[in-house]
Design a protein around this motif. Structure first.
Motif, short mmCIF file in Angstrom:
data_model
loop_
_atom_site.label_atom_id
_atom_site.label_comp_id
_atom_site.label_asym_id
_atom_site.label_seq_id
_atom_site.Cartn_x
_atom_site.Cartn_y
_atom_site.Cartn_z
N LEU A 36 0.83 -1.21 0.00
CA LEU A 36 0.00 0.00 0.00
C LEU A 36 0.86 1.25 0.00
O LEU A 36 0.50 2.26 -0.62
N TRP A 37 1.98 1.20 0.69
CA TRP A 37 2.92 2.33 0.68
C TRP A 37 3.42 2.58 -0.73
O TRP A 37 3.49 3.73 -1.18
N ARG A 38 3.76 1.51 -1.45
CA ARG A 38 4.21 1.67 -2.84
C ARG A 38 3.14 2.31 -3.70
O ARG A 38 3.44 3.07 -4.62
N LEU A 39 1.89 1.95 -3.42
CA LEU A 39 0.78 2.47 -4.22
C LEU A 39 0.39 3.88 -3.83
O LEU A 39 -0.51 4.47 -4.43
N GLY A 40 1.06 4.45 -2.82
CA GLY A 40 0.74 5.80 -2.38
C GLY A 40 -0.51 5.88 -1.53
O GLY A 40 -1.03 6.97 -1.28
N ARG A 41 -1.01 4.75 -1.03
CA ARG A 41 -2.21 4.72 -0.20
C ARG A 41 -1.76 4.64 1.27
O ARG A 41 -1.83 3.60 1.91
N PHE A 42 -1.27 5.77 1.76
CA PHE A 42 -0.53 5.77 3.01
C PHE A 42 -1.43 5.54 4.23
O PHE A 42 -1.01 4.91 5.20
N GLU A 43 -2.66 6.07 4.20
CA GLU A 43 -3.56 5.82 5.34
C GLU A 43 -3.85 4.34 5.47
O GLU A 43 -3.86 3.79 6.59
N GLU A 44 -4.10 3.67 4.34
CA GLU A 44 -4.35 2.23 4.37
C GLU A 44 -3.10 1.47 4.82
O GLU A 44 -3.19 0.46 5.53
N ALA A 45 -1.94 1.96 4.39
CA ALA A 45 -0.69 1.31 4.79
C ALA A 45 -0.53 1.35 6.31
O ALA A 45 -0.14 0.36 6.94
N ILE A 46 -0.84 2.49 6.90
CA ILE A 46 -0.72 2.63 8.36
C ILE A 46 -1.64 1.64 9.06
O ILE A 46 -1.26 1.01 10.05
N LYS A 47 -2.87 1.48 8.55
CA LYS A 47 -3.80 0.52 9.15
C LYS A 47 -3.24 -0.90 9.08
O LYS A 47 -3.38 -1.69 10.02
N ALA A 48 -2.61 -1.23 7.96
CA ALA A 48 -2.02 -2.57 7.81
C ALA A 48 -0.87 -2.77 8.80
O ALA A 48 -0.77 -3.81 9.45
N PHE A 49 0.00 -1.77 8.91
CA PHE A 49 1.10 -1.88 9.87
C PHE A 49 0.57 -1.97 11.30
O PHE A 49 1.12 -2.70 12.14
N ASP A 50 -0.52 -1.25 11.58
CA ASP A 50 -1.11 -1.32 12.93
C ASP A 50 -1.63 -2.72 13.24
O ASP A 50 -1.57 -3.18 14.39
N GLU A 51 -2.16 -3.42 12.23
CA GLU A 51 -2.62 -4.79 12.45
C GLU A 51 -1.46 -5.69 12.85
O GLU A 51 -1.60 -6.57 13.71
N ALA A 52 -0.31 -5.47 12.23
CA ALA A 52 0.88 -6.25 12.60
C ALA A 52 1.35 -5.88 14.00
O ALA A 52 1.76 -6.74 14.79
N GLY A 76 6.32 4.31 10.29
CA GLY A 76 7.05 5.58 10.29
C GLY A 76 7.23 6.14 8.88
O GLY A 76 7.05 7.34 8.65
N LEU A 77 7.56 5.27 7.92
CA LEU A 77 7.70 5.71 6.53
C LEU A 77 6.39 6.31 6.00
O LEU A 77 6.39 7.37 5.35
N ALA A 78 5.29 5.60 6.27
CA ALA A 78 4.00 6.07 5.77
C ALA A 78 3.61 7.39 6.42
O ALA A 78 3.06 8.29 5.76
N LEU A 79 3.87 7.55 7.70
CA LEU A 79 3.56 8.81 8.39
C LEU A 79 4.38 9.96 7.85
O LEU A 79 3.88 11.09 7.74
N PHE A 80 5.64 9.71 7.50
CA PHE A 80 6.45 10.76 6.89
C PHE A 80 5.83 11.24 5.59
O PHE A 80 5.81 12.45 5.29
N GLU A 81 5.32 10.28 4.79
CA GLU A 81 4.71 10.66 3.51
C GLU A 81 3.48 11.54 3.73
O GLU A 81 3.14 12.37 2.87
N LEU A 82 2.81 11.37 4.86
CA LEU A 82 1.63 12.18 5.18
C LEU A 82 2.00 13.47 5.92
O LEU A 82 1.12 14.21 6.37
N ARG A 83 3.32 13.71 6.07
CA ARG A 83 3.83 14.90 6.74
C ARG A 83 3.47 14.94 8.23
O ARG A 83 3.44 16.00 8.84
N GLU A 84 3.18 13.77 8.79
CA GLU A 84 2.93 13.69 10.23
C GLU A 84 4.27 13.36 10.92
O GLU A 84 4.52 12.24 11.36
N HIS A 85 5.12 14.38 10.96
CA HIS A 85 6.51 14.15 11.30
C HIS A 85 6.73 13.69 12.73
O HIS A 85 7.53 12.79 12.99
#
Length: 611
Positions: A551-567, A584-593
């Protein structure tokens, strides 16, 4: 394993960066070897055990069967087929000892698939629980001996029938049927268990030779007439993995059911328009390379002279060395290889035609054929960051057969990509496994976001006009190379062209022109990339991490965060640090530093780092 330096680099350096058949073996008898019930109270033969976990389900309109799969306190959980409980007001469950009691349907128990039903009944008596198989049923399981259990609708008598798995479909039929098996299934056994040895692998659903031949795939398409005749000859059931995949997580947890053994696969919709044209072009010149080791890779037809075709691929596809410190000095394993062309024809690869060059993970070979196959067009130019690309090849995911994948993405900034990949394990992709390598050697300088899998090594990296600009071969891996997380990597076609004299081949179709696509074509490409379906069903932590990476590769960062949270919820000590890293990578892309920094600090928590 990711080292603390990665997170520090991300904290201070990456902060401002933007996102980018039918067979009939002899059936066996039910084993009389003793086994323990789930409660361990006493030993039972397999025949006794199957009867104790099988229940009869009755209502004012239906008669069926079910299997006890779990227990919580005095509550028992029973799995059956949805049509056993359909249009009923009251349900009764009868156990092997003749006791009957009211049962209730567990509401909203499945997130998507509604072909199964879960019932609960309460009883202070102690009943056996079915043993859920830990292995995955696939094409390799054909011929497996099975026993189906259930109650005859007319007489209410318990019954078993022996058979073998005859068909396993990766495209389920409507109502979830995906496994065909022999045996004499009669009315009333629907919902009863299908067992291998004493382990539950699925439930009965449709008997052989039905009056109505309503065989339709879930997507609405129909099998061929010949396929339907084969399907009619066997019974059809629903695999247990379907339940474990779609059951609500809270029920899974409450009854302590196992997570399903799933693969990190993706789904793509059938392409249309411009993308369909690009895919058809790629299918024509892409070949699959099979090894006697059971592995496979991909390759690209780049030249034809008379009846002789030349294929370009990755060297490790034809030289499957295992990971070791002295692997480079060892000869290639003595495997033999075949090439499968777009028409399905298979030909042997003569080792005498293979040419490789030290220091670059490329190789060429030749095969002879009078058939006419298209030759790929080579585009020799420097692609820009953000350019659209497609990776084409034949992924082999888990134990499933290889399939075709045409995966869109964009070119990543090389310096950023290499900064990250130099810090982590890289993995060559072949045969469904990821083989870690130590550094960016072998000519890998092309970085892109296309989702790739093992088996796609040697396949083409194509530009937005379907021209070959590189050869795919590696992916960022972590957790000892077992988890794919990060970019895909390829060798620029310019590297091959600089060595073409040594490879003794000259591409037939060569251009240096930059790709020219219309705004409409660009929009279709974007839709193809963003339309990829990444599953969100139950899975173990390592699969959720890989889904997050996809999902991170696809630029769907909110969904990526949900997937990482499941893990992260599963808190697996072997890989939870990777989930925090990916988050952390996905949050950076969303500028949630700030929250990104906090996630990366968790990734370097000493409790997670063992070296």
């Amino acid at each position: 394993m990711i080292k603390p330096s990665i997170a520090l680099i991300l904290l201070f350096s990456l902060l401002p960066q933007p996102g980018l058949t039918l067979i009939t073996p002899a059936a066996r008898n039910i084993s009389n070897h003793p086994i323990l019930t789930a409660q361990g109270d006493r030993e039972l033969t397999e025949e006794q055990f199957l009867q104790r976990v099988t229940v009869r389900i009755t209502s004012e309109t239906n008669r069926g069967s079910g299997t006890i799969i779990a227990k919580k306190g005095d509550n028992y959980l029973v799995l059956t087929n949805a049509h056993v409980t359909r249009n009923t007001k009251t349900l009764q469950v009868q156990t092997y000892d003749g006791h009957s009691r009211a049962a209730r349907i567990v509401p909203n128990s499945l997130s998507e698939n509604q072909y199964l039903a879960l019932l609960e009944f309460s009883d202070t008596r102690n009943y056996a629980i079915a043993t859920i198989a830990e292995f995955t049923i696939n094409q390799n399981s054909i011929g497996l001996e099975v026993v189906a259990a259930g109650y005859v609708a007319e007489t209410g008598q318990y019954r078993t029938t022996k058979g073998t798995l005859e068909q396993v479909s990766d495209r389920p039929l409507r109502e979830g049927y995906s496994v065909g098996y022999s045996g004499d299934i009669v009315q009333g056994m629907s919902g009863g268990g299908i067992f291998s040895e004493d382990e539950l692998i699925g439930i009965n659903g449709r008997s052989a030779h039905p009056i109505l031949s309503n065989y339709t795939y879930e997507d609405g398409t129909k099998p061929t007439d010949a396929e339907i005749q084969q399907m009619r000859a066997v019974n059809w059931g629903i695999l247990l993995n379907t339940l474990l995949t779609y059951i609500r997580p809270e029920i899974l947890s409450a009854y302590n059911l196992p997570l399903p053994p799933v693969n990190p696969d993706i789904e793509t919709t059938a392409y249309t328009g411009y993308i369909a044209e690009l895919e058809a072009k790629a299918k024509g010149f892409t070949v699959r390379i099979d090894s006697t080791s059971g592995a496979n890779g991909s390759g690209v037809i780049i030249a034809k002279e008379g009846n002789i075709y030349t294929v370009l691929t990755a060297d490790h596809v034809l030289c499957e060395k295992k990971k070791s410190q002295d692997a480079a000095s060892k000869p290639c394993p003595n495997n033999t290889y075949t090439v499968v062309t777009s028409d399905g024809k298979t030909r042997n690869i003569e080792k005498s035609t293979i040419i490789r060059q030290e220091g670059v993970d490329l190789a060429v070979f030749q095969f002879e054929s009078r058939d006419n196959y298209p030759v790929a067009e080579i585009a020799n130019y420097n692609p820009n960051s953000g350019d659209f690309v497609f990776a084409a090849g034949f992924p082999k995911i888990g134990d499933n057969p290889s399939k075709w994948l045409f995966s869109g993405g964009i070119i990543g900034d090389k310096e950023t990509g290499l900064l990250q990949t130099r810090q982590s394990d890289l993995s060559t992709q072949q045969s469904g496994t990821l083989q870690s390598v130590a550094s960016l050697e072998g000519g890998y300088e092309l970085v892109y976001t296309s989702i790739t899998f093992g088996g796609m090594s040697g396949g083409a990296v194509l530009d937005s006009q379907g021209r070959v600009i590189g050869i795919h071969g590696r992916s960022e891996g972590a957790g000892g190379g077992k988890i794919q997380l990060g970019y895909s990597l390829g060798i620029p076609i310019s590297t091959f062209l600089g060595l073409q004299e040594r490879f003794k081949v000259k591409p037939q179709l060569l251009t240096t022109a930059q790709p020219q696509v219309s705004p409409q074509q660009q929009q279709e490409i974007i839709q193809a990339i963003t339309g990829v379906i990444v599953p969100n069903t139950n899975a173990k932590a390592d699969i959720w991490i890989q889904r997050g990476g996809q999902l991170w590769r696809l630029g769907r960062f909110e969904e990526a965060i949900k997937a990482f949270d499941e893990a992260i919820k599963q808190n697996d000590p072997d890989n939870v640090y990777l989930a925090w890293y990916g988050k952390g990578l996905a949050l950076f892309e969303l500028r949630e530093h700030q929250t990104a920094i906090e996630a990366l600090q968790q990734a370097i928590n000493p409790a997670f780092l063992t070296n």
